[in-house]
Scaffold this motif. Sequence first.
Motif, short mmCIF file in Angstrom:
data_model
loop_
_atom_site.label_atom_id
_atom_site.label_comp_id
_atom_site.label_asym_id
_atom_site.label_seq_id
_atom_site.Cartn_x
_atom_site.Cartn_y
_atom_site.Cartn_z
N LYS A 60 19.16 2.81 45.38
CA LYS A 60 18.18 3.85 45.73
C LYS A 60 18.59 5.20 45.17
CE LYS A 60 16.75 2.42 50.29
NZ LYS A 60 15.37 2.07 50.38
N ARG A 63 18.68 5.16 41.21
CA ARG A 63 17.42 4.91 40.52
C ARG A 63 16.66 6.20 40.24
NH1 ARG A 63 14.56 2.83 44.21
NH2 ARG A 63 15.65 0.87 44.30
N GLY A 139 8.29 0.42 45.13
CA GLY A 139 7.39 1.29 45.90
C GLY A 139 7.11 0.85 47.32
N1 LIG Z 1 2.98 5.19 43.25
C1 LIG Z 1 4.09 5.68 42.75
N2 LIG Z 1 4.08 6.38 41.60
C2 LIG Z 1 5.22 6.89 41.08
N3 LIG Z 1 6.43 6.75 41.64
C3 LIG Z 1 6.51 6.06 42.79
C4 LIG Z 1 5.35 5.50 43.40
N4 LIG Z 1 5.75 4.88 44.54
C5 LIG Z 1 7.08 5.04 44.63
N5 LIG Z 1 7.54 5.76 43.58
C6 LIG Z 1 8.93 6.14 43.28
O1 LIG Z 1 9.59 4.97 42.81
C7 LIG Z 1 10.89 4.87 43.33
C8 LIG Z 1 11.00 3.58 44.13
O2 LIG Z 1 10.11 3.61 45.22
P1 LIG Z 1 10.51 3.06 46.66
O3 LIG Z 1 11.82 3.65 47.11
O4 LIG Z 1 9.35 3.27 47.53
O5 LIG Z 1 10.73 1.53 46.30
P2 LIG Z 1 11.31 0.39 47.22
O6 LIG Z 1 10.64 -0.84 46.78
O7 LIG Z 1 11.19 0.78 48.65
O8 LIG Z 1 12.81 0.35 46.81
P3 LIG Z 1 14.02 -0.01 47.78
O9 LIG Z 1 13.84 -1.40 48.23
O10 LIG Z 1 15.24 0.19 46.94
O11 LIG Z 1 13.94 0.98 48.90
C9 LIG Z 1 11.10 6.13 44.17
O12 LIG Z 1 11.76 7.06 43.34
C10 LIG Z 1 9.70 6.58 44.52
O13 LIG Z 1 9.65 7.97 44.70
#
Ligand SMILES: Nc1ncnc2c1ncn2[C@@H]1O[C@H](COP(=O)(O)OP(=O)(O)OP(=O)(O)O)[C@@H](O)[C@H]1O
Length: 496
Positions: A60, A63, A139
Amino acid sequence: MSQKIDWAKYVAETEKNLTNKIASVEISSDESSRKKGSIGQNDEDAPEQFSPAEASLLAKVIRKGLVESKNDIEVQRRDPKSPLYSVKTFEALNLNPNLLKGVYEMGFNAPSKIQETALPTLLADPPQNLIAQAQSGTGKTAAFVLAMLSRVDSTKKYPQVLCLSPTYELAIQTGEVAAHMAKFCPEIEMKFAVRGEEVPKGTELTEHIIIGTPGKVLDWGLKFKIFDLKKIHVFVLDEADVMIATQGHQDQCIRIHKNLSSSCQMMFFSATYDQEVMDFAEHIVKNPITIRLKREEESLDNITQYYVRCANQQEKYNAVTNIYGTVGVGQAIIFCHTRKTAAWLSEKMAKDGHAVAVLTGDLTVEQRINVLDRFRQGQEKVLITTNVLSRGIDVEQVTIVVNFDLPIDVNKKADCETYLHRIGRTGRFGKRGIAINLVDSEQSMAILKTIEKHFNRKINYLNAEDSDEIEKNRKLVSLVNNKSNACLYSFVCLFK
Ligand SMILES: Nc1ncnc2c1ncn2[C@@H]1O[C@H](COP(=O)(O)OP(=O)(O)OP(=O)(O)O)[C@@H](O)[C@H]1O
Protein backbone atom coordinates in the motif's frame (compact mmCIF):
# COMPACT_ATOMS: atom_id res chain seq x y z
CA MET A 1 -8.41 11.11 19.92
CA SER A 2 -11.08 13.25 21.54
CA GLN A 3 -14.56 13.09 20.18
CA LYS A 4 -14.49 16.38 18.31
CA ILE A 5 -10.94 16.23 17.12
CA ASP A 6 -10.10 17.18 13.55
CA TRP A 7 -9.98 13.72 12.00
CA ALA A 8 -7.92 14.73 9.01
CA LYS A 9 -5.35 16.40 11.22
CA TYR A 10 -5.23 13.36 13.47
CA VAL A 11 -4.64 11.08 10.54
CA ALA A 12 -2.01 13.40 9.09
CA GLU A 13 -0.13 13.40 12.38
CA THR A 14 -0.48 9.68 12.83
CA GLU A 15 0.72 9.13 9.29
CA LYS A 16 3.71 11.34 9.90
CA ASN A 17 4.74 9.11 12.76
CA LEU A 18 3.67 5.89 11.10
CA THR A 19 6.83 5.10 9.24
CA ASN A 20 8.85 5.44 12.42
CA LYS A 21 6.36 3.45 14.40
CA ILE A 22 6.20 0.66 11.88
CA ALA A 23 9.80 -0.16 12.56
CA SER A 24 9.10 -0.57 16.22
CA VAL A 25 5.78 -2.37 16.37
CA GLU A 26 4.75 -5.96 16.07
CA ILE A 27 2.33 -6.57 13.25
CA SER A 28 0.80 -9.61 14.79
CA SER A 29 -2.18 -10.84 16.72
CA ASP A 30 -1.18 -9.64 20.14
CA GLU A 31 0.06 -6.33 18.76
CA SER A 32 2.86 -6.28 21.32
CA SER A 33 5.98 -4.27 20.70
CA ARG A 34 8.91 -5.63 18.86
CA LYS A 35 12.48 -4.56 18.69
CA LYS A 36 13.15 -1.31 16.91
CA GLY A 37 14.41 -1.54 13.38
CA SER A 38 13.20 -5.05 12.88
CA ILE A 39 10.46 -5.25 10.37
CA GLY A 40 11.45 -8.65 9.12
CA GLN A 41 13.38 -11.21 11.05
CA ASN A 42 16.13 -10.29 13.42
CA ASP A 43 18.49 -12.96 12.22
CA GLU A 44 20.23 -11.58 9.19
CA ASP A 45 21.39 -15.06 8.23
CA ALA A 46 17.83 -16.29 7.97
CA PRO A 47 15.84 -16.05 4.76
CA GLU A 48 13.76 -12.90 4.85
CA GLN A 49 10.10 -13.60 5.46
CA PHE A 50 7.28 -11.16 5.79
CA SER A 51 3.88 -11.55 7.39
CA PRO A 52 0.82 -10.98 5.20
CA ALA A 53 0.08 -7.84 7.21
CA GLU A 54 3.58 -6.45 6.62
CA ALA A 55 3.43 -7.31 2.95
CA SER A 56 0.04 -5.68 2.55
CA LEU A 57 1.10 -2.53 4.34
CA LEU A 58 4.30 -2.25 2.32
CA ALA A 59 2.43 -2.76 -0.93
CA LYS A 60 0.00 0.00 0.00
CA VAL A 61 2.68 2.44 1.02
CA ILE A 62 4.98 1.80 -1.89
CA ARG A 63 2.31 1.61 -4.57
CA LYS A 64 1.95 4.75 -6.64
CA GLY A 65 -1.54 4.28 -8.02
CA LEU A 66 -4.24 2.06 -9.33
CA VAL A 67 -3.36 -1.40 -10.62
CA GLU A 68 -5.28 -1.71 -13.86
CA SER A 69 -6.42 -5.09 -15.10
CA LYS A 70 -7.35 -6.41 -18.50
CA ASN A 71 -9.42 -9.20 -16.97
CA ASP A 72 -13.19 -9.05 -16.78
CA ILE A 73 -15.16 -9.07 -13.54
CA GLU A 74 -16.80 -12.37 -12.61
CA VAL A 75 -20.10 -12.03 -10.80
CA GLN A 76 -22.04 -14.62 -8.83
CA ARG A 77 -25.46 -14.00 -7.35
CA ARG A 78 -27.24 -16.28 -4.94
CA ASP A 79 -30.50 -14.60 -5.81
CA PRO A 80 -30.65 -14.29 -9.59
CA LYS A 81 -33.49 -11.77 -9.24
CA SER A 82 -31.38 -9.27 -7.33
CA PRO A 83 -30.54 -6.38 -9.62
CA LEU A 84 -27.01 -5.84 -10.72
CA TYR A 85 -25.71 -2.65 -12.18
CA SER A 86 -22.41 -1.30 -13.20
CA VAL A 87 -21.41 2.30 -13.74
CA LYS A 88 -18.82 4.02 -15.85
CA THR A 89 -18.85 7.33 -14.00
CA PHE A 90 -18.99 8.48 -10.38
CA GLU A 91 -21.87 10.84 -11.29
CA ALA A 92 -24.05 7.86 -12.12
CA LEU A 93 -23.95 6.87 -8.44
CA ASN A 94 -25.97 9.91 -7.29
CA LEU A 95 -23.52 10.62 -4.52
CA ASN A 96 -23.75 13.46 -2.04
CA PRO A 97 -22.14 16.34 -4.05
CA ASN A 98 -19.55 16.98 -1.34
CA LEU A 99 -18.51 13.35 -1.42
CA LEU A 100 -18.25 13.46 -5.19
CA LYS A 101 -16.07 16.53 -4.78
CA GLY A 102 -13.86 14.53 -2.41
CA VAL A 103 -13.57 11.69 -4.91
CA TYR A 104 -12.45 14.06 -7.66
CA GLU A 105 -10.14 15.84 -5.25
CA MET A 106 -8.38 12.48 -4.84
CA GLY A 107 -7.74 12.45 -8.56
CA PHE A 108 -10.19 9.66 -9.41
CA ASN A 109 -11.74 10.42 -12.80
CA ALA A 110 -13.67 7.21 -13.33
CA PRO A 111 -14.37 4.07 -11.30
CA SER A 112 -11.79 1.30 -11.48
CA LYS A 113 -12.88 -2.03 -12.88
CA ILE A 114 -13.84 -3.49 -9.51
CA GLN A 115 -15.52 -0.22 -8.50
CA GLU A 116 -17.71 -0.21 -11.62
CA THR A 117 -19.61 -3.18 -10.24
CA ALA A 118 -18.90 -2.97 -6.50
CA LEU A 119 -20.09 0.61 -6.01
CA PRO A 120 -23.66 0.25 -7.36
CA THR A 121 -24.01 -2.93 -5.31
CA LEU A 122 -22.67 -1.34 -2.15
CA LEU A 123 -24.92 1.71 -2.58
CA ALA A 124 -28.04 -0.18 -3.68
CA ASP A 125 -31.34 0.25 -1.95
CA PRO A 126 -32.31 -2.07 -0.29
CA PRO A 127 -28.72 -2.75 0.79
CA GLN A 128 -26.96 -5.74 -0.72
CA ASN A 129 -24.31 -7.87 0.89
CA LEU A 130 -21.11 -8.04 -1.09
CA ILE A 131 -18.04 -10.22 -1.20
CA ALA A 132 -15.36 -8.68 -3.39
CA GLN A 133 -12.05 -10.21 -4.27
CA ALA A 134 -9.42 -8.46 -6.33
CA GLN A 135 -5.70 -8.12 -6.09
CA SER A 136 -4.12 -5.44 -4.03
CA GLY A 137 -4.23 -1.98 -5.60
CA THR A 138 -7.35 -2.40 -7.72
CA GLY A 139 -9.48 0.08 -5.76
CA LYS A 140 -11.26 -1.97 -3.11
CA THR A 141 -10.49 0.36 -0.20
CA ALA A 142 -11.66 3.41 -2.11
CA ALA A 143 -14.87 1.54 -2.99
CA PHE A 144 -15.88 0.56 0.51
CA VAL A 145 -14.78 3.87 2.02
CA LEU A 146 -17.05 5.67 -0.41
CA ALA A 147 -19.89 3.32 0.52
CA MET A 148 -19.22 3.80 4.24
CA LEU A 149 -19.32 7.58 3.92
CA SER A 150 -22.45 7.48 1.75
CA ARG A 151 -24.33 5.36 4.26
CA VAL A 152 -23.87 7.73 7.21
CA ASP A 153 -26.81 9.69 8.55
CA SER A 154 -24.93 12.55 10.17
CA THR A 155 -27.99 13.76 12.09
CA LYS A 156 -27.80 10.63 14.22
CA LYS A 157 -25.01 10.84 16.75
CA TYR A 158 -23.95 7.25 17.22
CA PRO A 159 -21.75 4.73 15.41
CA GLN A 160 -23.51 3.37 12.34
CA VAL A 161 -20.63 2.04 10.27
CA LEU A 162 -17.96 -0.35 11.50
CA CYS A 163 -14.86 -1.26 9.54
CA LEU A 164 -12.50 -3.96 10.79
CA SER A 165 -8.87 -4.03 9.70
CA PRO A 166 -6.35 -6.69 10.71
CA THR A 167 -3.73 -4.36 12.20
CA TYR A 168 -3.25 -0.93 13.66
CA GLU A 169 -1.30 0.24 10.65
CA LEU A 170 -3.83 -1.01 8.11
CA ALA A 171 -6.65 0.64 10.07
CA ILE A 172 -4.74 3.93 9.97
CA GLN A 173 -4.31 3.57 6.20
CA THR A 174 -8.05 3.11 5.74
CA GLY A 175 -8.74 6.06 8.04
CA GLU A 176 -6.50 8.21 5.93
CA VAL A 177 -8.41 7.35 2.76
CA ALA A 178 -11.69 8.08 4.57
CA ALA A 179 -10.43 11.42 5.86
CA HIS A 180 -9.27 12.40 2.40
CA MET A 181 -12.50 11.42 0.73
CA ALA A 182 -14.62 13.12 3.41
CA LYS A 183 -12.66 16.35 3.13
CA PHE A 184 -15.77 18.28 2.10
CA CYS A 185 -18.08 16.49 4.55
CA PRO A 186 -16.97 17.84 7.95
CA GLU A 187 -20.23 16.70 9.49
CA ILE A 188 -19.14 13.06 9.25
CA GLU A 189 -17.16 12.03 12.31
CA MET A 190 -14.96 8.98 12.63
CA LYS A 191 -13.04 7.23 15.35
CA PHE A 192 -10.20 4.76 15.44
CA ALA A 193 -10.67 1.74 17.68
CA VAL A 194 -7.03 0.71 17.85
CA ARG A 195 -4.47 0.25 20.57
CA GLY A 196 -3.52 3.46 22.27
CA GLU A 197 -7.05 4.85 21.91
CA GLU A 198 -8.62 5.07 25.33
CA VAL A 199 -12.07 6.36 26.26
CA PRO A 200 -13.27 7.07 29.79
CA LYS A 201 -15.68 4.53 31.23
CA GLY A 202 -19.29 5.40 30.76
CA THR A 203 -18.61 7.34 27.56
CA GLU A 204 -21.00 6.86 24.69
CA LEU A 205 -19.43 7.23 21.30
CA THR A 206 -21.08 9.81 19.07
CA GLU A 207 -18.93 9.35 15.95
CA HIS A 208 -20.63 7.88 12.90
CA ILE A 209 -17.86 5.61 11.71
CA ILE A 210 -15.53 3.32 13.67
CA ILE A 211 -12.43 1.92 12.03
CA GLY A 212 -10.52 -0.51 14.17
CA THR A 213 -8.94 -3.82 14.95
CA PRO A 214 -11.08 -6.74 16.17
CA GLY A 215 -9.77 -6.87 19.77
CA LYS A 216 -10.39 -3.21 20.49
CA VAL A 217 -13.78 -3.24 18.78
CA LEU A 218 -14.82 -6.24 20.89
CA ASP A 219 -13.71 -4.43 24.05
CA TRP A 220 -15.58 -1.27 23.17
CA GLY A 221 -18.68 -2.96 21.81
CA LEU A 222 -19.15 -5.86 24.23
CA LYS A 223 -17.02 -5.34 27.32
CA PHE A 224 -17.32 -1.59 27.88
CA LYS A 225 -20.45 -1.11 25.78
CA ILE A 226 -19.45 2.37 24.69
CA PHE A 227 -21.30 1.86 21.44
CA ASP A 228 -24.14 -0.41 20.39
CA LEU A 229 -23.21 -3.08 17.86
CA LYS A 230 -26.92 -3.52 17.11
CA LYS A 231 -27.08 0.01 15.70
CA ILE A 232 -24.33 -0.67 13.20
CA HIS A 233 -25.94 -0.86 9.76
CA VAL A 234 -22.81 -1.24 7.64
CA PHE A 235 -20.12 -3.73 8.57
CA VAL A 236 -16.93 -3.81 6.50
CA LEU A 237 -14.40 -6.56 6.80
CA ASP A 238 -11.26 -5.44 5.05
CA GLU A 239 -8.24 -7.56 4.14
CA ALA A 240 -10.07 -10.74 5.10
CA ASP A 241 -7.17 -12.87 3.92
CA VAL A 242 -4.71 -11.00 6.13
CA MET A 243 -7.26 -11.13 8.95
CA ILE A 244 -7.37 -14.91 8.75
CA ALA A 245 -3.60 -15.10 8.76
CA THR A 246 -3.53 -13.17 12.02
CA GLN A 247 -4.06 -15.50 14.93
CA GLY A 248 -7.29 -15.11 16.84
CA HIS A 249 -8.75 -12.45 14.54
CA GLN A 250 -11.12 -14.78 12.73
CA ASP A 251 -12.87 -15.78 15.97
CA GLN A 252 -13.03 -12.19 17.14
CA CYS A 253 -14.62 -11.12 13.84
CA ILE A 254 -17.18 -13.87 14.13
CA ARG A 255 -18.01 -12.77 17.70
CA ILE A 256 -18.47 -9.19 16.56
CA HIS A 257 -20.56 -10.31 13.64
CA LYS A 258 -22.85 -12.36 15.91
CA ASN A 259 -23.75 -9.23 17.82
CA LEU A 260 -24.75 -7.21 14.77
CA SER A 261 -28.35 -6.86 13.69
CA SER A 262 -29.57 -9.22 10.99
CA SER A 263 -30.33 -6.30 8.67
CA CYS A 264 -26.77 -4.96 8.82
CA GLN A 265 -25.19 -4.69 5.38
CA MET A 266 -22.04 -6.81 5.09
CA MET A 267 -19.10 -5.84 2.91
CA PHE A 268 -16.29 -8.32 2.69
CA PHE A 269 -13.00 -7.67 0.89
CA SER A 270 -10.06 -9.87 0.17
CA ALA A 271 -7.07 -9.82 -2.14
CA THR A 272 -7.09 -13.61 -2.44
CA TYR A 273 -9.74 -16.21 -3.12
CA ASP A 274 -8.54 -19.19 -1.09
CA GLN A 275 -11.03 -21.72 0.21
CA GLU A 276 -10.28 -20.63 3.76
CA VAL A 277 -11.16 -17.03 2.91
CA MET A 278 -14.36 -18.07 1.17
CA ASP A 279 -15.41 -20.28 4.11
CA PHE A 280 -14.89 -17.30 6.35
CA ALA A 281 -16.90 -15.14 3.96
CA GLU A 282 -19.80 -17.61 4.06
CA HIS A 283 -19.83 -17.27 7.82
CA ILE A 284 -20.08 -13.51 7.76
CA VAL A 285 -22.00 -12.67 4.61
CA LYS A 286 -25.44 -14.06 3.96
CA ASN A 287 -26.90 -14.04 0.49
CA PRO A 288 -24.06 -12.12 -1.07
CA ILE A 289 -23.30 -10.83 -4.50
CA THR A 290 -19.76 -12.03 -5.10
CA ILE A 291 -17.55 -10.17 -7.49
CA ARG A 292 -14.13 -11.22 -8.48
CA LEU A 293 -11.40 -9.68 -10.54
CA LYS A 294 -8.84 -12.31 -11.31
CA ARG A 295 -5.31 -11.08 -10.98
CA GLU A 296 -3.28 -10.67 -14.10
CA GLU A 297 -0.90 -13.52 -13.85
CA GLU A 298 2.78 -13.04 -14.26
CA SER A 299 4.28 -15.23 -16.92
CA LEU A 300 7.70 -16.18 -18.20
CA ASP A 301 6.64 -15.74 -21.81
CA ASN A 302 8.80 -12.74 -22.58
CA ILE A 303 11.71 -13.73 -20.40
CA THR A 304 14.86 -15.43 -21.60
CA GLN A 305 16.41 -17.39 -18.81
CA TYR A 306 20.05 -18.26 -18.36
CA TYR A 307 22.22 -19.86 -15.82
CA VAL A 308 25.88 -19.26 -15.21
CA ARG A 309 28.08 -21.74 -13.40
CA CYS A 310 30.20 -20.18 -10.68
CA ALA A 311 32.67 -22.07 -8.52
CA ASN A 312 32.13 -19.98 -5.42
CA GLN A 313 30.76 -16.79 -3.96
CA GLN A 314 33.68 -14.77 -5.35
CA GLU A 315 32.89 -15.94 -8.89
CA LYS A 316 29.30 -15.00 -8.34
CA TYR A 317 30.50 -11.60 -7.28
CA ASN A 318 32.61 -11.28 -10.41
CA ALA A 319 29.64 -12.19 -12.56
CA VAL A 320 27.52 -9.57 -10.85
CA THR A 321 30.08 -6.80 -11.26
CA ASN A 322 30.37 -7.69 -14.92
CA ILE A 323 26.63 -7.43 -15.30
CA TYR A 324 26.68 -4.13 -13.51
CA GLY A 325 29.20 -2.84 -15.99
CA THR A 326 26.94 -3.59 -18.92
CA VAL A 327 23.45 -2.73 -17.78
CA GLY A 328 23.35 0.15 -20.17
CA VAL A 329 20.43 -1.78 -21.63
CA GLY A 330 18.31 -0.94 -18.60
CA GLN A 331 18.23 -1.60 -14.91
CA ALA A 332 18.93 -4.75 -12.97
CA ILE A 333 17.59 -6.25 -9.77
CA ILE A 334 19.71 -8.78 -7.90
CA PHE A 335 17.99 -11.13 -5.48
CA CYS A 336 19.80 -12.62 -2.50
CA HIS A 337 18.42 -15.15 -0.07
CA THR A 338 19.44 -13.45 3.14
CA ARG A 339 19.88 -9.94 4.36
CA LYS A 340 23.48 -10.81 5.20
CA THR A 341 24.35 -11.76 1.61
CA ALA A 342 22.63 -8.63 0.30
CA ALA A 343 24.63 -6.49 2.72
CA TRP A 344 27.87 -8.29 1.86
CA LEU A 345 27.30 -7.89 -1.86
CA SER A 346 26.35 -4.24 -1.71
CA GLU A 347 29.25 -3.35 0.59
CA LYS A 348 31.71 -5.14 -1.64
CA MET A 349 30.34 -3.42 -4.73
CA ALA A 350 30.35 -0.04 -3.03
CA LYS A 351 33.99 -0.58 -1.98
CA ASP A 352 34.80 -1.32 -5.59
CA GLY A 353 33.28 2.00 -6.55
CA HIS A 354 29.89 0.86 -7.91
CA ALA A 355 26.72 2.74 -7.06
CA VAL A 356 24.10 0.22 -6.06
CA ALA A 357 20.93 0.50 -4.03
CA VAL A 358 20.00 -2.05 -1.41
CA LEU A 359 16.55 -2.83 -0.10
CA THR A 360 16.13 -5.29 2.76
CA GLY A 361 13.77 -5.88 5.63
CA ASP A 362 15.83 -4.00 8.20
CA LEU A 363 14.97 -0.67 6.59
CA THR A 364 12.02 1.33 7.81
CA VAL A 365 9.13 1.73 5.41
CA GLU A 366 10.23 5.31 4.76
CA GLN A 367 13.74 4.17 3.85
CA ARG A 368 12.36 1.47 1.57
CA ILE A 369 10.25 4.02 -0.26
CA ASN A 370 13.25 6.31 -0.69
CA VAL A 371 15.34 3.47 -2.10
CA LEU A 372 12.60 2.47 -4.52
CA ASP A 373 11.94 6.04 -5.59
CA ARG A 374 15.60 6.59 -6.40
CA PHE A 375 15.70 3.33 -8.34
CA ARG A 376 12.53 4.18 -10.24
CA GLN A 377 14.06 7.49 -11.20
CA GLY A 378 17.13 5.65 -12.45
CA GLN A 379 19.50 7.18 -9.92
CA GLU A 380 20.90 3.71 -9.34
CA LYS A 381 21.04 1.15 -12.08
CA VAL A 382 21.24 -1.86 -9.82
CA LEU A 383 19.07 -2.79 -6.88
CA ILE A 384 20.14 -5.54 -4.51
CA THR A 385 17.31 -7.00 -2.51
CA THR A 386 15.82 -10.04 -0.82
CA ASN A 387 12.34 -11.49 -1.02
CA VAL A 388 11.05 -8.24 0.44
CA LEU A 389 10.59 -7.23 -3.19
CA SER A 390 9.81 -10.49 -4.94
CA ARG A 391 6.25 -9.48 -5.71
CA GLY A 392 5.12 -6.59 -7.84
CA ILE A 393 8.43 -5.06 -8.80
CA ASP A 394 6.57 -3.02 -11.40
CA VAL A 395 9.60 -1.11 -12.54
CA GLU A 396 9.18 -1.12 -16.26
CA GLN A 397 12.77 -0.37 -17.08
CA VAL A 398 14.12 -3.45 -15.29
CA THR A 399 15.36 -5.70 -18.05
CA ILE A 400 17.73 -7.95 -16.14
CA VAL A 401 16.93 -9.92 -13.03
CA VAL A 402 19.77 -11.80 -11.39
CA ASN A 403 19.20 -14.55 -8.90
CA PHE A 404 22.40 -14.33 -6.90
CA ASP A 405 20.76 -17.08 -4.86
CA LEU A 406 18.02 -19.20 -6.33
CA PRO A 407 14.76 -18.93 -4.43
CA ILE A 408 14.19 -21.73 -1.91
CA ASP A 409 11.48 -22.38 0.63
CA VAL A 410 11.85 -23.20 4.32
CA ASN A 411 12.61 -26.81 3.44
CA LYS A 412 15.38 -25.65 1.11
CA LYS A 413 13.39 -26.86 -1.90
CA ALA A 414 12.93 -24.84 -5.10
CA ASP A 415 10.42 -22.03 -4.53
CA CYS A 416 8.88 -21.82 -7.99
CA GLU A 417 6.25 -19.28 -7.01
CA THR A 418 8.86 -16.82 -5.77
CA TYR A 419 10.90 -17.46 -8.91
CA LEU A 420 7.91 -16.45 -11.01
CA HIS A 421 7.27 -13.35 -8.93
CA ARG A 422 10.91 -12.29 -9.19
CA ILE A 423 11.27 -12.86 -12.91
CA GLY A 424 7.78 -12.82 -14.38
CA ARG A 425 5.91 -9.95 -15.94
CA THR A 426 2.25 -9.28 -16.33
CA GLY A 427 0.71 -8.44 -19.68
CA ARG A 428 0.85 -4.81 -18.62
CA PHE A 429 4.50 -4.48 -19.42
CA GLY A 430 4.76 -7.05 -22.12
CA LYS A 431 8.43 -6.21 -22.60
CA ARG A 432 11.20 -8.69 -23.01
CA GLY A 433 13.55 -9.37 -20.14
CA ILE A 434 16.48 -11.50 -19.16
CA ALA A 435 16.89 -13.62 -16.07
CA ILE A 436 20.29 -14.84 -14.99
CA ASN A 437 20.65 -17.53 -12.36
CA LEU A 438 23.97 -17.97 -10.64
CA VAL A 439 24.59 -21.63 -9.86
CA ASP A 440 27.41 -22.46 -7.47
CA SER A 441 26.72 -25.97 -6.19
CA GLU A 442 25.06 -29.25 -7.01
CA GLN A 443 22.15 -28.28 -4.78
CA SER A 444 21.56 -25.06 -6.65
CA MET A 445 21.82 -26.94 -9.94
CA ALA A 446 19.12 -29.33 -8.70
CA ILE A 447 16.94 -26.37 -7.72
CA LEU A 448 17.44 -24.86 -11.16
CA LYS A 449 16.40 -28.12 -12.80
CA THR A 450 13.27 -28.27 -10.64
CA ILE A 451 12.35 -24.74 -11.67
CA GLU A 452 12.99 -25.54 -15.31
CA LYS A 453 10.77 -28.61 -15.12
CA HIS A 454 8.06 -26.84 -13.19
CA PHE A 455 7.61 -24.11 -15.79
CA ASN A 456 8.55 -26.32 -18.70
CA ARG A 457 10.76 -23.51 -19.97
CA LYS A 458 14.36 -24.01 -20.88
CA ILE A 459 16.96 -22.19 -18.81
CA ASN A 460 19.89 -21.78 -21.15
CA TYR A 461 23.46 -22.30 -20.16
CA LEU A 462 25.36 -19.13 -20.84
CA ASN A 463 28.75 -20.08 -22.18
CA ALA A 464 30.77 -17.24 -23.54
CA GLU A 465 33.25 -19.65 -25.15
CA ASP A 466 30.62 -21.00 -27.48
CA SER A 467 30.44 -18.68 -30.48
CA ASP A 468 27.10 -20.06 -31.72
CA GLU A 469 25.61 -19.46 -28.33
CA ILE A 470 26.96 -15.92 -28.25
CA GLU A 471 25.48 -15.20 -31.63
CA LYS A 472 22.14 -16.59 -30.56
CA ASN A 473 22.14 -14.58 -27.36
CA ARG A 474 23.22 -11.46 -29.13
CA LYS A 475 20.24 -11.61 -31.43
CA LEU A 476 17.96 -12.31 -28.55
CA VAL A 477 19.27 -9.61 -26.34
CA SER A 478 19.07 -7.12 -29.15
CA LEU A 479 15.34 -7.46 -28.91
CA VAL A 480 15.54 -6.06 -25.43
CA ASN A 481 15.05 -2.34 -25.61
CA ASN A 482 16.32 -2.26 -29.20
CA LYS A 483 19.77 -1.16 -28.20
CA SER A 484 22.76 -1.36 -30.44
CA ASN A 485 24.55 -4.63 -30.89
CA ALA A 486 27.82 -3.22 -29.70
CA CYS A 487 26.39 -2.54 -26.30
CA LEU A 488 24.65 -5.88 -26.24
CA TYR A 489 27.73 -7.74 -27.29
CA SER A 490 29.43 -6.49 -24.16
CA PHE A 491 26.56 -7.93 -22.16
CA VAL A 492 27.06 -11.35 -23.65
CA CYS A 493 30.78 -11.16 -23.01
CA LEU A 494 30.25 -10.68 -19.34
CA PHE A 495 31.01 -14.19 -18.47
CA LYS A 496 34.13 -14.62 -20.46
N1 LIG B 1 -11.11 5.13 -9.46
C1 LIG B 1 -9.84 5.37 -9.23
N2 LIG B 1 -9.11 6.14 -10.07
C2 LIG B 1 -7.81 6.40 -9.84
N3 LIG B 1 -7.12 5.93 -8.79
C3 LIG B 1 -7.78 5.16 -7.91
C4 LIG B 1 -9.16 4.84 -8.08
N4 LIG B 1 -9.53 4.06 -7.04
C5 LIG B 1 -8.45 3.89 -6.27
N5 LIG B 1 -7.39 4.56 -6.79
C6 LIG B 1 -6.02 4.62 -6.27
O1 LIG B 1 -5.41 3.36 -6.56
C7 LIG B 1 -4.62 2.92 -5.48
C8 LIG B 1 -5.16 1.58 -5.00
O2 LIG B 1 -6.47 1.74 -4.52
P1 LIG B 1 -7.00 1.00 -3.21
O3 LIG B 1 -6.05 1.22 -2.07
O4 LIG B 1 -8.40 1.41 -3.02
O5 LIG B 1 -6.87 -0.50 -3.70
P2 LIG B 1 -7.07 -1.83 -2.85
O6 LIG B 1 -7.59 -2.82 -3.79
O7 LIG B 1 -7.86 -1.53 -1.63
O8 LIG B 1 -5.61 -2.19 -2.45
P3 LIG B 1 -5.18 -2.91 -1.10
O9 LIG B 1 -5.79 -4.24 -1.07
O10 LIG B 1 -3.68 -2.93 -1.16
O11 LIG B 1 -5.68 -2.01 0.00
C9 LIG B 1 -4.68 4.02 -4.43
O12 LIG B 1 -3.55 4.83 -4.62
C10 LIG B 1 -5.96 4.76 -4.75
O13 LIG B 1 -5.88 6.11 -4.35
